[in-house]
Structures are given as C-alpha cells and as structure tokens.
Design a protein around this motif. Structure first.
Motif: not given
Length: 308
Positions: A60-70, A147-160
């Motif tokens: 899993l890869f998570l970018p550093r974001t300025t907004n934790p709720d984004q 948790p990374w997916l629960n907290d940060h992923a937008d499941f309306r915008r998934v790409f393969l």
C-alpha cells in the motif's frame, strides 16, 4: 553429451528456463525494497497479507496530505513481467508506483500475485481478484480491515492500472468486476493499460505454456479484442491505452483500442503513443523526459472529472 538433467525443454530469454526433469530456473533476479512508514517522506508504504493460503499480499502507498480528512482516488496497480518475473516489492515497481502516487495524489494498492511457470494461469488472475474483493470490503462505510483505505480512500473514484502483463491482468479484473454481483460498478471509474500484453490471431508460445487450459488464440484473457460483447459490458467510464512506437506489442494496444471503441461500450477510450521508445521504457528509463511526460498523462487521467 548433455545429461537429461540439464536438458532444456523451454527457454524464454531474460525470463526462465524449464529443464526436462521439471526444474525451473529464473533468468532475472527480482530484488526487494522494504516498505517505509516514515512520516517525513512524501509517500509512506506498508505491506499487507490479503490471504494466507495461497499467500496473496500487496504493498500500500499513501501520499502525505495536508488535509487528513481528504478522500483520495484509489489506484489498484498490477505489475508486469511476462507473468513470470517482478513484484510490487522490487525497486523498479516500488519507485514507479511511489512516484505515481506522489504526482497524482492517490492511494495505491500494488498487487503481488503468484508467478508463472511455477503457478499456471489462472493463479495470477485469481490472486489479483482476491485483492479486488479485499478492497471492496472497505467500500461499505469504512468497515474494512485496513485503516489507510477506510480513512483516506474515495471508493467512488477507483482506478485499475498495469503495464505489460499487468495491463492484461488489469483488463481481466475489470471483466470479472463487470460480471460480479458486487459494488464494483459504483466504484471503478477508469482503467489505464500501459503497453498491454495481449495476443492476436497467432499462437503465443509463452501463453500456451503457462496457460495449459487455454482455448488458444481466441481466449478472451489473451485476446480480448476478439470478444466485443465482453468489452461492451465493462463497468467503467473511461479507459486510457498507452503504447510505444517501437514496442513489439504496439499493434496489440491499438487493436484493443479500436475494438473497445467499436464494441458499443458506453465509455470513452483514449490512446497515447510515445514516439521512438520500446516496451516498458518508462520502467527502464524512469528519468528520461518521455517517461516523465507519460507519467504526467497517467496522473492527469486519475484526476480528471469522470462524471458522476
């Protein structure tokens, strides 16, 4: 005279040899780069086990974001390597996916699947599908195990996305998602096929060896262009096909593009070609100007307005 023990019955340069006694020798060594959970880096990474038997995992890869709720787009990435070499943990793919995550500001799940010829097809497809189903567990109100997916992923915008054999697998995942009684039709909005490994009307020696139960040249997994009815049912809105002018698989990408465009599918397919380059140049020469341009095109695709 060479003994039967050392007699080679199948050899694919830079990939593997199979000896008469059944031994398999890999001709390309895949290195390992550990994940990094350093909060100071631009992109954090960690490894997760999806299934213990057979062992299926992902990085899993998570970018550093300025907004934790984004909430960020989620990329499911599948590595290439002729179905038989490489992994998401190698330096080549770790660096590539990490760079793409940073540039596009997306979360990524990079799939590790069992390799051929030790594991015949459909092992690579089945392992990738297990990760797809694992990802889908998180789409219902953030109740999944990661948790990374629960907290940060937008499941309306998934790409393969994937390159070479990974692009082949990505397409098959979209086909399975299109026929699954799950939430994928509300999740997946786009797919990127980068220099895809597809076949044509001529037998493919590698495919015939690693997929003993194949129907041959018309197998929809190796030759999807021959099955427009399956293409017409794909559950995403947009597809980007990337080719390279000197790639030996170039025409296969163009054939897929033309077949999808004329299949009656309701989405939009685009194709971009990089002049003067060969197969997977973006991995072999990641710092060159053309590789950077291609990565920017892919990143832009993830951040376009794909409609509701």
């Amino acid at each position: 005279m060479e003994s039967s023990t050392n007699e080679v019955v199948h050899e694919f340069p830079r990939l593997f040899r199979i000896y008469k006694d059944g031994r398999i020798e890999k001709l390309s060594v895949t290195d390992f780069v550990p994940p990094s959970d350093d909060l100071k880096t631009s992109v954090r990474s960690k490894d997760v086990v999806i299934s213990p038997e057979p062992t299926v995992s992902a990085r899993l890869f998570l970018p550093r974001t300025t907004n934790p709720d984004q909430k960020l787009p989620l990329l499911i990435y599948i590595h290439g390597g002729a179905f038989s070499i490489q992994s998401p943990f190698s330096s080549v793919y770790h660096k590539y996916v990490s760079s793409l995550v940073e540039l596009a500001n997306v979360i990524a799940v990079s799939i590790d699947y069992r390799l051929a010829p030790e594991h015949s097809i459909p092992a690579c497809y089945d392992d990738s599908w297990a990760v797809m189903e694992w990802v889908a567990l998180h789409a219902n109100g953030g109740q999944g195990p990661e948790p990374w997916l629960n907290d940060h992923a937008d499941f309306r915008r998934v790409f393969l996305a994937g390159d070479s054999a990974g692009a082949n697998i990505a397409h098959e995942m979209l086909v399975r998602a299109s026929n699954a009684d799950q939430v994928f039709d509300k999740m997946i909005v786009g797919m990127v096929l980068n220099q895809p490994f597809f076949g044509d009307d001529e037998p493919n020696k590698l495919w015939m060896l690693i997929c003993p139960e194949t129907s041959g040249c018309d197998d929809p997994r190796i030759n999807p262009a021959a099955h427009p009815s399956l293409l017409a049912k794909l559950v995403c809105k947009k597809v980007l096909v990337c080719t390279a002018e000197k790639d030996f698989l170039r025409q296969r990408g163009w054939t897929y593009y033309e077949a999808l465009r004329s299949s009656g599918w309701g989405g939009v397919v685009e194709i971009v070609e990089t002049e003067g380059e060969e197969h997977v140049f973006h991995l072999l020469k990641p710092s060159c100007e053309k590789s950077g341009r291609l990565m920017k095109q892919v990143a832009s695709f993830f951040n376009q307005d794909h409609g509701s």
